[in-house]
Structure formats: C-alpha cells, structure tokens
Design an enzyme around this catalytic site. Structure first.
Site, PDB file in Angstrom:
ATOM      1  N   ASN A   1       0.615   7.174   3.133  1.00 45.95           N
ATOM      2  CA  ASN A   1       1.051   6.195   4.137  1.00 45.95           C
ATOM      3  C   ASN A   1       2.494   6.415   4.583  1.00 45.95           C
ATOM      4  O   ASN A   1       3.131   5.514   5.122  1.00 45.95           O
ATOM      5  CB  ASN A   1       0.891   4.772   3.587  1.00 45.95           C
ATOM      6  CG  ASN A   1      -0.565   4.350   3.619  1.00 45.95           C
ATOM      7  OD1 ASN A   1      -1.376   4.976   4.301  1.00 45.95           O
ATOM      8  ND2 ASN A   1      -0.904   3.298   2.891  1.00 45.95           N
TER       9      ASN A   1
ATOM     10  N   ASP B   1       0.389   2.310   8.506  1.00 47.67           N
ATOM     11  CA  ASP B   1      -0.757   1.584   7.966  1.00 47.67           C
ATOM     12  C   ASP B   1      -0.356   0.286   7.246  1.00 47.67           C
ATOM     13  O   ASP B   1      -0.085   0.270   6.045  1.00 47.67           O
ATOM     14  CB  ASP B   1      -1.579   2.478   7.012  1.00 47.67           C
ATOM     15  CG  ASP B   1      -2.998   1.936   6.908  1.00 47.67           C
ATOM     16  OD1 ASP B   1      -3.178   0.740   7.207  1.00 47.67           O
ATOM     17  OD2 ASP B   1      -3.915   2.696   6.557  1.00 47.67           O
TER      18      ASP B   1
ATOM     19  N   THR C   1      -3.979   0.616  -3.705  1.00 50.51           N
ATOM     20  CA  THR C   1      -4.663   1.842  -4.136  1.00 50.51           C
ATOM     21  C   THR C   1      -4.537   1.874  -5.657  1.00 50.51           C
ATOM     22  O   THR C   1      -3.432   1.671  -6.176  1.00 50.51           O
ATOM     23  CB  THR C   1      -3.964   3.055  -3.473  1.00 50.51           C
ATOM     24  OG1 THR C   1      -4.043   2.875  -2.062  1.00 50.51           O
ATOM     25  CG2 THR C   1      -4.603   4.370  -3.869  1.00 50.51           C
TER      26      THR C   1
ATOM     27  N   LYS D   1       2.171   4.714  -0.909  1.00 47.23           N
ATOM     28  CA  LYS D   1       1.625   5.966  -1.461  1.00 47.23           C
ATOM     29  C   LYS D   1       1.972   7.069  -0.458  1.00 47.23           C
ATOM     30  O   LYS D   1       2.232   6.781   0.728  1.00 47.23           O
ATOM     31  CB  LYS D   1       0.113   5.875  -1.664  1.00 47.23           C
ATOM     32  CG  LYS D   1      -0.686   5.488  -0.438  1.00 47.23           C
ATOM     33  CD  LYS D   1      -2.168   5.396  -0.763  1.00 47.23           C
ATOM     34  CE  LYS D   1      -2.946   4.854   0.424  1.00 47.23           C
ATOM     35  NZ  LYS D   1      -4.380   4.748   0.195  1.00 47.23           N
TER      36      LYS D   1
ATOM     37  N   ASP E   1       0.822  -1.213   0.000  1.00 49.13           N
ATOM     38  CA  ASP E   1       0.000   0.000   0.000  1.00 49.13           C
ATOM     39  C   ASP E   1       0.858   1.266   0.000  1.00 49.13           C
ATOM     40  O   ASP E   1       0.558   2.241   0.703  1.00 49.13           O
ATOM     41  CB  ASP E   1      -0.973   0.005   1.192  1.00 49.13           C
ATOM     42  CG  ASP E   1      -2.195   0.869   0.896  1.00 49.13           C
ATOM     43  OD1 ASP E   1      -2.383   1.253  -0.275  1.00 49.13           O
ATOM     44  OD2 ASP E   1      -2.956   1.156   1.842  1.00 49.13           O
TER      45      ASP E   1
END
Ligand code: 6J7
Length: 528
Positions: free
Chosen positions: A346, A359, A378, A343, A341
């Site tokens: 995060n 996260d 995402t 990005k 994840d």
C-alpha cells in the site's frame, strides 16, 4: 622566521601575512589576525605589506566591488529610477551572500529583517497550503529579481519561503537601509501579491475536476487489480501531458461483501487528505455498475515490487520510506483518522521516488482519543488488541509501522504463520519472542520493539508528543525531516518514468475479459 608584523592602532593587534619560500604574496583574505605575543613555531617566511600598500589594495578592491554593485543595481528595472547617490549608498551597505541548491534563504513564518536582490542564480518561492502541510510553489525568480520586502513593510513575519535552485548569490540589504533607500520606491512600496494565490490554485484545481467527465479520458492500461477493483492508467483526451489512476469498483460486489461503509469512508477521507505523502483523490464518478475514483498517478511503482526485487533495504533506504509513511500517519492521526492497512503493497512511489500511502479501504475517522472495534487489516500487520477485539485506535498504526520497519530491513515480517490463525497466535506471543536478524541494527531493533509493545499506551507514537517521539528516536538521528517535507532531499531510488503514460514500473495485468457485473442501483452510493 617572521617577516612582517604590523600593529593596528585601534586594537593593538598585529597582521601577519604568511607565505612559504618561493611563493608570491598570498591574497589579502589569507591574512590572519594574531595575538600580540604570537611567536613562530617553525621557521616561516612572511611577506609584508606596509600600511599604504594594504590600504590601497583594500581601497581598490572595495572600489571595484562598489562599481560592480552600482552597475548591477542600475541594470535592475525596479532600481533604474534611483538617483546615482542612492545607488551608490545602496552599493555601500549591501552584503553579498551565497547559497547552495535547496538552501532556505527565507522561511515562511520566521521573522525577517533583510531584503534580497538576486545577483546570480534562481530561487523558488513557495507557500504552505493552509489545508495541510503541503508546500506549493508560487513562482520562480532569477537574476535582477528581488524579494523579502513584505516582512520589512508590515509585521516582521515572512509570508512565503524562498529556497535556492542551484547556486545562488544575493545582495542583502538590512531593514534600516531598506527603509531609508528603497521602501518608498514605486513598485516596491506598492508591491501586492494575490494573498489568495494558494487558495486560488486549489480553487482552480477544484473547478477543473468538477468540469471533467469519464468520457474525457482514454484508458491506457491496467496498473493493478484488487479484490473488487481494478486500477487503470488513464489520460486526458484534450491534454496528453496529464495522466491519472482511475480505480474502478464493482458496485454489486461491494454490496455482496457488505463493504459499502468502508468504500464511503475511503472516499470521505481521501477527498480531504491533501498531504504530499498520501495519494490524492481528485474526484469520484458513479454509474449503474461501477464506482470510479480519479486518483493521482504515481508511476514509480509499488514499494512492495522494489522490496521483492532487492530482498531488503539498508538502514538509510528504510529510514527514507519509513519517514514518508510517518509523515502520512502524522497527517492522518492529527485529524483523528486511523489507516489500519499499513504494508509495502500500500505504499507507492512517485516519479521522484518519494513514497505515498494508497488504498484507504480500511481507514476510519474515529476522532481524537476514540476507539473502534471492527476487525480489519492484513494478518501479518494487525496489532494484538485488534485480534483480541479490545478496541483499537491510532496506536494500531504504530504497531504496523514497527512491522513495516522490520519487513523493509529484513525482507519478511516478524510474525508470519502458514495461515492467518497461526499468524495471530504468533503475534499474541509478542515481539520479545522474535529473533531479530543480524542485519537489523540495535538502534533499529529498539525502535521496532518500542513501536510493537503489547500495551498500546506504551507504544512510541501514542504518547503525549504523538508521532514526534518516533521522529526523535535515535534511529532517525540526523534525518532531514524538513528536507523530506519540502521534497528537497534525494530519494534512495529515482524510478525511470518516461512520460505520463510510462507503466514500466508496474507488473503486467491482462485486459479485463469478464462479463460486466449486473446493475446495482439501490442508492447507497449517492454521495459518490
Ligand atoms: Br516573489 C514573492 N511572491 C510572493 C507571493 O506570491 N506571496 C507572498 N506572500 N510572497 C511572495 N514573494 C516574496 C515576497 O517578497 O517572498 C517573500 C517572503 O518573505 C515575500 O516577502 P517576505 O514575506 O518578507
């Protein structure tokens, strides 16, 4: 014009002392040793010192230094008991060395042949946490303190690292002189360190966190809100200097969205992830309605907010944040964990401006060389093999890393459509169909393209040297990876954080006014 030439008897070399007209004789260190056949290239004026003058100056300088050293050694408690002749011998053999802020004087694991006495300044002694790559500061030393005896007593391996804090001067003694003059000295000979000092620190931390309960904290404000969680800044009631981030999750919502597996995996992975580039999870709590994760508070704000405010980052800034992410991925991948994840949302900044991953809701321990098939991530950041349900591994994070570098340098991700399906279609056309903005340099574009290869096995970071290949890419040339790991290089932006309760780097979130969720006591969360 040559004013003076003196031939040294043992080398046949000559000493010249150079001076421009009208200026006094230069200090002795400006004397240059020149080959015999040297001739003046221009008119010059040389000031000569004869043998006796030269020797007298050298002798006086030497004597002054010698007496300064013996006076200093006599003032050091550990050496006070040494007889004058030994102090004098020590003063004869030691060498003065200088260090600047953050210089390594000793590196843990290196071999060593020298003993150090601090004559000016301060140093930090640190040891590597055996569970991860984290450096833990063990103590600080200052003028009159000494170190480096361990490698001279046993095996010649340094058992800790010592770095300069500001300018430092040390008096250095070699192994042979140490053995003859110092080793037997009480206090040096029997100096013992708690070999488990680092482990003891970790144990103390574990003990502390297992003794606290939710009622020991005050809620200060909300730092963030997610799909089924809220992150509160909390403060310890009996120690106002300590704040944490408490992630509160609604159990019923987790069950309704079948996220139990992800939440349990997040907890397991984060409890083990002791890396300076990953937010720490200290402990978890549960009650009938909520799960709670007590996390390290990083009050520098989200990287996403910084990117939103600045539009894009230049190469140097992007390199720093990407470097932090690569260190986090290296930690995870070497343990068979994929993050899934990546990005800017995060990535969070601590008070120094260093970046950490947060996260871990999609992180999974798949094991080294194994694949998994769950669709997650995402849209703008997912790798093609995830879209095509071909099975994916840690190389999916390498793809996302390429997307991250692109977004940090340009302000937006390369693949973006008006809805997720359109985004997926653009991703499947490949990185070569993307026009790179001019601000992305050739070398950065090369890195991005090598990370975003359609074929996962061709991606940089997914070959035999793993993440090291990314670190060696020419876009990172000259980057101080050691300094990043040790936390000694400056970050691009040092956030303003005024104390443990300062939430000014976060957006404002209104108080939770929703009705409490229903109880959920089916028992899937017992390990929390
Ligand atoms: Br000072 C100091 N404190 C410690 C400590 O707690 N543990 C260890 N292992 N070393 C410590 N030191 C000094 C000691 O003199 O750090 C030096 C590193 O090089 C060590 O000697 P060395 O192992 O030669």
């Amino acid at each position: 014009m040559v004013a003076a030439v003196r031939t040294l008897p043992h080398t046949g070399h000559q000493f010249y002392q150079v001076s421009s007209p009208g200026t006094p004789t230069l200090p002795i260190r400006n004397i240059r040793e020149l080959p015999e056949a040297t001739a003046a290239l221009t008119d010059i004026k040389l000031w000569a010192i004869d043998r006796q003058g030269f020797q007298t100056i050298m002798m006086r300088t030497g004597l002054i230094k010698h007496s300064q050293y013996t006076d200093f050694l006599r003032s050091v408690p550990s050496f006070q008991s040494l007889p004058e002749d030994i102090l004098s011998k020590l003063a004869d053999v030691l060498e003065e060395t200088h260090y600047s802020d953050s210089d390594y004087i000793i590196r843990q694991g290196a071999s060593g042949d020298t003993f150090f006495i601090i004559s000016e300044g301060q140093v930090k002694v640190s040891q590597q946490n055996p569970a991860n790559d984290e450096q833990l500061t063990v103590k600080s030393l200052s003028k009159g303190d000494w170190f480096g005896e361990q490698a001279l007593k046993g095996e010649d391996v340094r058992t800790a690292s010592v770095t300069a804090v500001g300018d430092v001067t040390c008096l250095v003694i070699d192994r042979e002189s140490f053995k003859q003059l110092i080793e037997g000295l009480d206090g040096v000979n029997n100096k013992q360190y708690d070999s488990n000092e680092v482990n003891a620190k970790l144990q103390a931390e574990t003990d502390f966190f297992s003794s606290v309960s939710l009622s020991d904290f005050n809620i200060i404000c909300t730092l963030g809100m997610g799909g089924f969680s809220r992150v509160e800044l909390v403060q310890l009631k009996n120690d106002a200097s300590r704040s944490f981030a408490l992630k509160v999750l609604k159990k019923r919502h987790i069950l309704d969205t079948s996220q139990q597996g992800h939440i349990l995996s997040e907890r397991r992975i984060m409890m083990e992830a002791h890396s300076p580039f990953i937010i720490r999870l200290y402990r978890t709590f549960r009650d009938s309605k909520y799960l709670y994760m007590l996390l390290e508070a990083c009050l520098g704000g989200e990287l996403w907010t910084l990117l939103r405010d600045r539009g894009s980052f230049d190469d140097g800034i992007t390199r720093f944040y990407t470097g932090c992410v690569i260190e986090a991925l290296a930690f995870l991948h070497s343990r068979g964990i994929i993050y899934r994840d990546l990005k800017p949302e995060n990535i969070i900044l601590d008070h120094r401006g260093y970046a950490k991953l947060v996260d871990f809701g999609f992180a999974k321990k798949v094991g080294l060389g194994k694949k998994t098939w769950t669709f997650c991530g995402t849209p703008e950041y997912v790798a093609p093999e995830i879209i095509l349900n071909k099975g994916h591994d840690s190389s999916a994070d390498c793809w996302s890393l390429g997307i991250l570098v692109f977004e940090l340098l340009s302000g937006s991700p390369p693949f973006s459509g008006s809805d997720p399906m359109k985004t997926y279609n653009i991703i499947l056309r490949g990185i070569d169909m993307i026009e790179f903005p001019k601000k992305i340099t050739k070398s950065a574009a090369n890195l991005i393209k090598r990370l975003c290869r359609d074929n996962p096995s061709e991606r940089l970071g997914n070959q035999k040297n793993g993440v090291k290949d990314i670190q060696k890419h020419k876009w990172f040339e000259g980057f101080n990876w050691d300094g990043l790991r040790q936390g000694t290089i400056g970050s691009p932006f040092t956030p303003t954080v005024n104390g443990p309760l300062d939430n000014s780097n976060f957006d404002f979130f209104p108080e939770d006014v929703d009705d409490p969720p229903p109880d959920e006591e089916s028992g899937w969360d017992l390990e929390f």
